[in-house]
Design a protein around this motif. Structure first.
Motif, PDB file in Angstrom:
ATOM      1  N   ALA A   1       1.470  -9.040  -6.525  1.00  0.00           N
ATOM      2  CA  ALA A   1       1.231  -8.863  -7.959  1.00  0.00           C
ATOM      3  C   ALA A   1      -0.250  -8.733  -8.284  1.00  0.00           C
ATOM      4  O   ALA A   1      -0.612  -8.135  -9.314  1.00  0.00           O
ATOM      5  CB  ALA A   1       1.843 -10.024  -8.731  1.00  0.00           C
ATOM      6  N   ALA A   2      -1.103  -9.263  -7.428  1.00  0.00           N
ATOM      7  CA  ALA A   2      -2.546  -9.148  -7.663  1.00  0.00           C
ATOM      8  C   ALA A   2      -3.011  -7.703  -7.645  1.00  0.00           C
ATOM      9  O   ALA A   2      -4.088  -7.376  -8.155  1.00  0.00           O
ATOM     10  CB  ALA A   2      -3.307  -9.959  -6.613  1.00  0.00           C
ATOM     11  N   ARG A   3      -2.180  -6.809  -7.100  1.00  0.00           N
ATOM     12  CA  ARG A   3      -2.567  -5.402  -6.996  1.00  0.00           C
ATOM     13  C   ARG A   3      -1.968  -4.542  -8.103  1.00  0.00           C
ATOM     14  O   ARG A   3      -2.152  -3.319  -8.125  1.00  0.00           O
ATOM     15  CB  ARG A   3      -2.167  -4.866  -5.613  1.00  0.00           C
ATOM     16  N   ILE A   4      -1.276  -5.167  -9.039  1.00  0.00           N
ATOM     17  CA  ILE A   4      -0.693  -4.426 -10.159  1.00  0.00           C
ATOM     18  C   ILE A   4      -1.733  -3.606 -10.929  1.00  0.00           C
ATOM     19  O   ILE A   4      -1.454  -2.459 -11.309  1.00  0.00           O
ATOM     20  CB  ILE A   4       0.081  -5.383 -11.097  1.00  0.00           C
TER      21      ILE A   4
ATOM     22  N   GLY B   1       4.326   5.770  -5.390  1.00  0.00           N
ATOM     23  CA  GLY B   1       4.999   5.570  -6.674  1.00  0.00           C
ATOM     24  C   GLY B   1       6.199   4.656  -6.588  1.00  0.00           C
ATOM     25  O   GLY B   1       6.985   4.566  -7.532  1.00  0.00           O
ATOM     26  N   GLY B   2       6.353   3.962  -5.452  1.00  0.00           N
ATOM     27  CA  GLY B   2       7.473   3.056  -5.271  1.00  0.00           C
ATOM     28  C   GLY B   2       7.154   1.655  -5.767  1.00  0.00           C
ATOM     29  O   GLY B   2       6.128   1.420  -6.399  1.00  0.00           O
ATOM     30  N   CYS B   3       8.052   0.717  -5.477  1.00  0.00           N
ATOM     31  CA  CYS B   3       7.851  -0.663  -5.917  1.00  0.00           C
ATOM     32  C   CYS B   3       8.345  -1.624  -4.848  1.00  0.00           C
ATOM     33  O   CYS B   3       9.061  -1.241  -3.918  1.00  0.00           O
ATOM     34  CB  CYS B   3       8.564  -0.927  -7.243  1.00  0.00           C
TER      35      CYS B   3
ATOM     36  N   GLN C   1       0.827  -1.208   0.000  1.00  0.00           N
ATOM     37  CA  GLN C   1       0.000   0.000   0.000  1.00  0.00           C
ATOM     38  C   GLN C   1       0.860   1.256   0.000  1.00  0.00           C
ATOM     39  O   GLN C   1       0.570   2.218  -0.725  1.00  0.00           O
ATOM     40  CB  GLN C   1      -0.924  -0.005   1.223  1.00  0.00           C
ATOM     41  N   LEU C   2       1.929   1.250   0.794  1.00  0.00           N
ATOM     42  CA  LEU C   2       2.835   2.406   0.818  1.00  0.00           C
ATOM     43  C   LEU C   2       3.483   2.629  -0.547  1.00  0.00           C
ATOM     44  O   LEU C   2       3.607   3.772  -1.009  1.00  0.00           O
ATOM     45  CB  LEU C   2       3.916   2.203   1.880  1.00  0.00           C
TER      46      LEU C   2
ATOM     47  N   ARG D   1      -2.176   0.096 -10.208  1.00  0.00           N
ATOM     48  CA  ARG D   1      -1.223   1.083 -10.721  1.00  0.00           C
ATOM     49  C   ARG D   1      -0.230   0.384 -11.635  1.00  0.00           C
ATOM     50  O   ARG D   1       0.846  -0.030 -11.226  1.00  0.00           O
ATOM     51  CB  ARG D   1      -0.474   1.770  -9.560  1.00  0.00           C
ATOM     52  N   PRO D   2      -0.601   0.258 -12.894  1.00  0.00           N
ATOM     53  CA  PRO D   2       0.274  -0.467 -13.824  1.00  0.00           C
ATOM     54  C   PRO D   2       1.642   0.182 -14.017  1.00  0.00           C
ATOM     55  O   PRO D   2       2.634  -0.513 -14.236  1.00  0.00           O
ATOM     56  CB  PRO D   2      -0.531  -0.454 -15.132  1.00  0.00           C
TER      57      PRO D   2
END
Length: 348
Positions: free
Chosen positions: A253-256, A219-221, A213-214, A259-260
């Motif tokens: 990865a399910a949350r990609i 905008g991080g990864c 979430q953070l 924010r692609p």
């Protein structure tokens, strides 16, 4: 007869680990036991009946009175779980400012690559939930909660300045000190800093959710080190199962789709001569591609470190075979990192 190199530290070859694990694994596990005891660490994760449960990572240690957990940062005292470090009040870590662009496995897909003049706040945690016999950052084992350095989440956040573009929690690994990393990450996020993670993914899934979430919000990864797909090989190399790592990778990865771009999840694998071959890379890449073929995948060249200093550097042939294997498995974004190490002669 196989011509693949075999590390004396592990004592068994890849073929035996894949085909005769019941014989090969105990040999490798004994190597881990000896190496951990040399650094004063518990040989195995405690499972004391009636003990105090930790639950912060996949080891799920149960500690008897006076016992320490696998990471060395928790112990049982008078019927209570005591945190020697890893809380918001005290993190066992070192930090430095790493000028951008930097040698990061996600640099090639990150905006930080274009932020010359800014820096990454590199946070090196002095503990880990793996015990990699090839660890390039093995010196984290020389840090201790008693000797420090200990820093609160607030003190760490205070070192950020207007040129701090991003923070990366690595180590060691942040998985053993997630309460501290999350607290620091939230404080840094309020300052406009991108929050990134480089991890083995062993943390409790709910802690992973907060980390993701953070990264989503800033905008991080989150960069997962996928050491091996074969569980027996993974145990031989790292001392730990890869089940939680793979589960958490899928979970993140399910949350990609939320924010692609820039990529939320990045994967990397170290090409260890004699052990992590093209076949192993193909298995890892097939696992990633089944989730999302656009996930960036960095293949890292190996250099001799720690107890596996008897192996050569990754060859350019090995790297090329791995790239082809990853592409054949369905991935479209593949890069070889640390190319300067390829074919490098190593003096013995």
């Amino acid at each position: 007869m196989s011509t693949r190199p075999v590390s004396e530290a592990i004592g068994v070859c890849l073929h035996c680990l894949r085909t005769r694990p019941e014989e090969a694994l105990p040999i490798a596990q004994e190597a881990h036991r000896r190496a951990r005891e040399a650094f004063g660490m518990p040989a195995v994760a405690p499972r004391t009946p009636g003990g105090i449960r930790c639950g912060l990572c996949a080891w799920d240690c149960t500690l008897g009175e006076g016992e320490r957990g696998y990471c060395g940062l928790r112990m049982a005292q008078k019927g209570r779980l005591v945190h020697l470090a890893g809380t918001p009040e005290k993190g066992l870590l070192q930090w430095y400012r790493d000028p951008l662009p930097t040698n990061c496995v996600a640099d090639w897909v990150c905006e930080g690559h274009h932020r010359r003049g800014d820096h990454n706040l590199a946070v090196f945690y002095g503990s880990c939930t793996f015990h990699c016999l090839f660890c390039q950052n093995w010196h984290f084992r020389e840090l201790s909660p008693q000797a420090g350095p200990l820093l609160s989440a607030q003190e760490l956040a205070n070192v950020a300045n207007p040129h701090t573009f991003c923070v990366c929690f690595f180590g060691g690994d942040p998985s053993s000190q997630m309460p501290h990393a999350l607290a620091a990450g939230r404080l840094l996020a309020r300052k406009g800093v991108r929050v990134c993670w480089e991890t083995n993914g062993m943390m409790h899934p709910k802690l992973l959710d907060h980390a993701v979430q953070l990264s989503l919000e800033t905008g991080g990864c989150i960069k997962f080190d996928l050491k091996a797909f074969d569980e027996n090989l993974h145990i031989a190399l790292t001392g730990a199962s890869n089940r939680r790592t793979l589960e958490n990778f899928q979970r993140a990865a399910a949350r990609i789709p939320e924010r692609p771009q820039p990529p939320l999840v990045v994967a990397s694998t170290l090409l260890i001569p004699g052990y992590v071959d093209a076949e192993e890379v193909h298995r890892i890449a097939r696992f990633i591609a089944a989730i999302d073929p656009e996930i960036p995948y960095t293949l890292l060249a190996f250099a001799p470190h720690f107890l596996m200093a008897d192996l050569p550097c990754t060859s350019s042939t090995h790297a090329q075979e791995a790239v082809e294997a990853a592409r054949a498995a369905g991935l479209s974004r593949i890069r070889v990192g640390n190319v300067f190490l390829l074919d490098m002669p190593v003096p013995f």
